[in-house]
Design a protein around this motif. Structure first.
Motif, PDB file in Angstrom:
ATOM      1  N   ASP A 177     -47.440   0.270 133.508  1.00 53.48           N
ATOM      2  CA  ASP A 177     -48.152   1.444 134.034  1.00 53.48           C
ATOM      3  C   ASP A 177     -49.424   1.041 134.775  1.00 53.48           C
ATOM      4  O   ASP A 177     -49.703   1.558 135.858  1.00 53.48           O
ATOM      5  CB  ASP A 177     -48.528   2.406 132.900  1.00 53.48           C
ATOM      6  CG  ASP A 177     -47.332   3.118 132.296  1.00 53.48           C
ATOM      7  OD1 ASP A 177     -46.266   3.177 132.944  1.00 53.48           O
ATOM      8  OD2 ASP A 177     -47.474   3.611 131.153  1.00 53.48           O
ATOM      9  N   LYS A 190     -35.524  -4.193 127.963  1.00 52.60           N
ATOM     10  CA  LYS A 190     -35.556  -3.766 129.366  1.00 52.60           C
ATOM     11  C   LYS A 190     -36.904  -4.082 130.003  1.00 52.60           C
ATOM     12  O   LYS A 190     -36.969  -4.480 131.164  1.00 52.60           O
ATOM     13  CB  LYS A 190     -35.209  -2.290 129.479  1.00 52.60           C
ATOM     14  CG  LYS A 190     -33.742  -2.060 129.186  1.00 52.60           C
ATOM     15  CD  LYS A 190     -33.340  -0.622 129.300  1.00 52.60           C
ATOM     16  CE  LYS A 190     -31.850  -0.540 128.953  1.00 52.60           C
ATOM     17  NZ  LYS A 190     -31.392   0.812 128.790  1.00 52.60           N
ATOM     18  N   PRO A 196     -42.566   0.700 138.197  1.00 52.26           N
ATOM     19  CA  PRO A 196     -41.705   1.689 137.541  1.00 52.26           C
ATOM     20  C   PRO A 196     -40.705   1.045 136.578  1.00 52.26           C
ATOM     21  O   PRO A 196     -40.269  -0.079 136.784  1.00 52.26           O
ATOM     22  CB  PRO A 196     -40.977   2.348 138.711  1.00 52.26           C
ATOM     23  CG  PRO A 196     -41.004   1.347 139.799  1.00 52.26           C
ATOM     24  CD  PRO A 196     -42.257   0.538 139.612  1.00 52.26           C
ATOM     25  N   TYR A 197     -40.396   1.785 135.555  1.00 51.69           N
ATOM     26  CA  TYR A 197     -39.362   1.333 134.619  1.00 51.69           C
ATOM     27  C   TYR A 197     -38.285   2.396 134.463  1.00 51.69           C
ATOM     28  O   TYR A 197     -37.425   2.302 133.602  1.00 51.69           O
ATOM     29  CB  TYR A 197     -39.952   0.921 133.263  1.00 51.69           C
ATOM     30  CG  TYR A 197     -41.019   1.839 132.723  1.00 51.69           C
ATOM     31  CD1 TYR A 197     -40.708   2.926 131.940  1.00 51.69           C
ATOM     32  CD2 TYR A 197     -42.357   1.587 133.021  1.00 51.69           C
ATOM     33  CE1 TYR A 197     -41.698   3.764 131.459  1.00 51.69           C
ATOM     34  CE2 TYR A 197     -43.356   2.418 132.529  1.00 51.69           C
ATOM     35  CZ  TYR A 197     -43.019   3.508 131.748  1.00 51.69           C
ATOM     36  OH  TYR A 197     -43.999   4.333 131.272  1.00 51.69           O
ATOM     37  N   ASN A 198     -38.345   3.408 135.316  1.00 57.01           N
ATOM     38  CA  ASN A 198     -37.284   4.407 135.450  1.00 57.01           C
ATOM     39  C   ASN A 198     -36.788   4.946 134.120  1.00 57.01           C
ATOM     40  O   ASN A 198     -35.593   5.044 133.885  1.00 57.01           O
ATOM     41  CB  ASN A 198     -36.115   3.829 136.252  1.00 57.01           C
ATOM     42  CG  ASN A 198     -36.546   3.395 137.636  1.00 57.01           C
ATOM     43  OD1 ASN A 198     -37.375   4.045 138.261  1.00 57.01           O
ATOM     44  ND2 ASN A 198     -36.021   2.285 138.102  1.00 57.01           N
ATOM     45  N   GLY A 199     -37.724   5.255 133.235  1.00 58.82           N
ATOM     46  CA  GLY A 199     -37.357   5.831 131.958  1.00 58.82           C
ATOM     47  C   GLY A 199     -36.781   4.841 130.964  1.00 58.82           C
ATOM     48  O   GLY A 199     -36.457   5.210 129.852  1.00 58.82           O
ATOM     49  N   HIS A 200     -36.622   3.599 131.375  1.00 58.02           N
ATOM     50  CA  HIS A 200     -36.117   2.578 130.461  1.00 58.02           C
ATOM     51  C   HIS A 200     -37.234   2.170 129.518  1.00 58.02           C
ATOM     52  O   HIS A 200     -38.130   1.438 129.895  1.00 58.02           O
ATOM     53  CB  HIS A 200     -35.602   1.352 131.219  1.00 58.02           C
ATOM     54  CG  HIS A 200     -34.455   1.646 132.109  1.00 58.02           C
ATOM     55  ND1 HIS A 200     -34.395   1.208 133.399  1.00 58.02           N
ATOM     56  CD2 HIS A 200     -33.332   2.360 131.898  1.00 58.02           C
ATOM     57  CE1 HIS A 200     -33.277   1.627 133.948  1.00 58.02           C
ATOM     58  NE2 HIS A 200     -32.610   2.335 133.063  1.00 58.02           N
ATOM     59  N   SER A 201     -37.164   2.668 128.322  1.00 54.68           N
ATOM     60  CA  SER A 201     -38.261   2.431 127.400  1.00 54.68           C
ATOM     61  C   SER A 201     -37.777   1.613 126.206  1.00 54.68           C
ATOM     62  O   SER A 201     -37.695   2.103 125.087  1.00 54.68           O
ATOM     63  CB  SER A 201     -38.834   3.782 126.939  1.00 54.68           C
ATOM     64  OG  SER A 201     -40.020   3.576 126.239  1.00 54.68           O
ATOM     65  N   LYS A 252     -45.253  -1.675 128.029  1.00 56.27           N
ATOM     66  CA  LYS A 252     -45.132  -0.456 128.837  1.00 56.27           C
ATOM     67  C   LYS A 252     -46.459  -0.123 129.523  1.00 56.27           C
ATOM     68  O   LYS A 252     -46.494   0.191 130.719  1.00 56.27           O
ATOM     69  CB  LYS A 252     -44.685   0.698 127.945  1.00 56.27           C
ATOM     70  CG  LYS A 252     -44.474   2.003 128.656  1.00 56.27           C
ATOM     71  CD  LYS A 252     -43.993   3.059 127.664  1.00 56.27           C
ATOM     72  CE  LYS A 252     -43.835   4.395 128.326  1.00 56.27           C
ATOM     73  NZ  LYS A 252     -43.420   5.428 127.354  1.00 56.27           N
ATOM     74  N   HIS A 300     -38.866  -7.953 138.649  1.00 56.62           N
ATOM     75  CA  HIS A 300     -39.491  -6.992 139.573  1.00 56.62           C
ATOM     76  C   HIS A 300     -39.880  -7.687 140.886  1.00 56.62           C
ATOM     77  O   HIS A 300     -39.990  -8.907 140.948  1.00 56.62           O
ATOM     78  CB  HIS A 300     -40.719  -6.332 138.934  1.00 56.62           C
ATOM     79  CG  HIS A 300     -41.902  -7.228 138.846  1.00 56.62           C
ATOM     80  ND1 HIS A 300     -42.766  -7.415 139.898  1.00 56.62           N
ATOM     81  CD2 HIS A 300     -42.370  -8.011 137.841  1.00 56.62           C
ATOM     82  CE1 HIS A 300     -43.711  -8.261 139.550  1.00 56.62           C
ATOM     83  NE2 HIS A 300     -43.497  -8.648 138.301  1.00 56.62           N
TER      84      HIS A 300
END
Length: 146
Positions: free
Chosen positions: A66, A80, A71-76, A62, A88
């Protein structure tokens, strides 16, 4: 194990900005792997090692996204994150190929789920931890050098 963790910490420090407030948290997570040796019985120490290793990996994946403003659009979730590294379209870093994606999903993400979603499941022995540590190192060397 101590030397391998030291190497992984050095790799993370080299690729994640020291200004990132999460860096020390990830590095401390790796230190907790070594501190888990104090826990008895050994099966509980080994499950703690797995938890700390995989939390440090997932957090590093993660942080590297960053660092590169991907972006990972809230996919944590680890799985994913691996898919993002494979698919990407950002020029700042490269991509992992499909064989790497499959390897990381099987040997890291699915492996994590096996322990996290099955109460009472423990690593068979210390070799399981060493194998996991090797897989994490292979993964991070590759991804942090994309």
């Amino acid at each position: 194990m101590k030397q391998k963790i030291k190497n992984i910490k050095a790799l993370i420090r080299a690729k994640i900005s020291p200004a990132n407030t999460q860096l020390n948290i990830v590095l401390n997570e790796l230190e907790d792997v070594l501190n888990s040796n104090k826990v008895k019985p050994i099966n509980k120490a080994n499950i703690l090692k797995i938890v700390h290793l995989l939390r440090s990996l997932e957090s590093t994946l993660k942080l590297f996204l960053d660092e590169n403003h991907i972006p990972y659009n809230g996919h944590s979730s680890m799985g994913k994150f691996f898919h993002i590294y494979a698919k990407h379209n950002y020029a700042v870093i490269g991509n992992i190929d499909s064989s790497e994606l499959n390897r990381y999903i099987k040997n890291l993400s699915d492996y994590r789920n096996e322990f996290m979603h099955n109460a009472g499941k423990y690593p068979a022995n210390e070799n399981v931890i060493k194998n996991l540590l090797n897989e994490i190192e292979i993964c991070l060397v590759r991804i942090l050098n994309l």
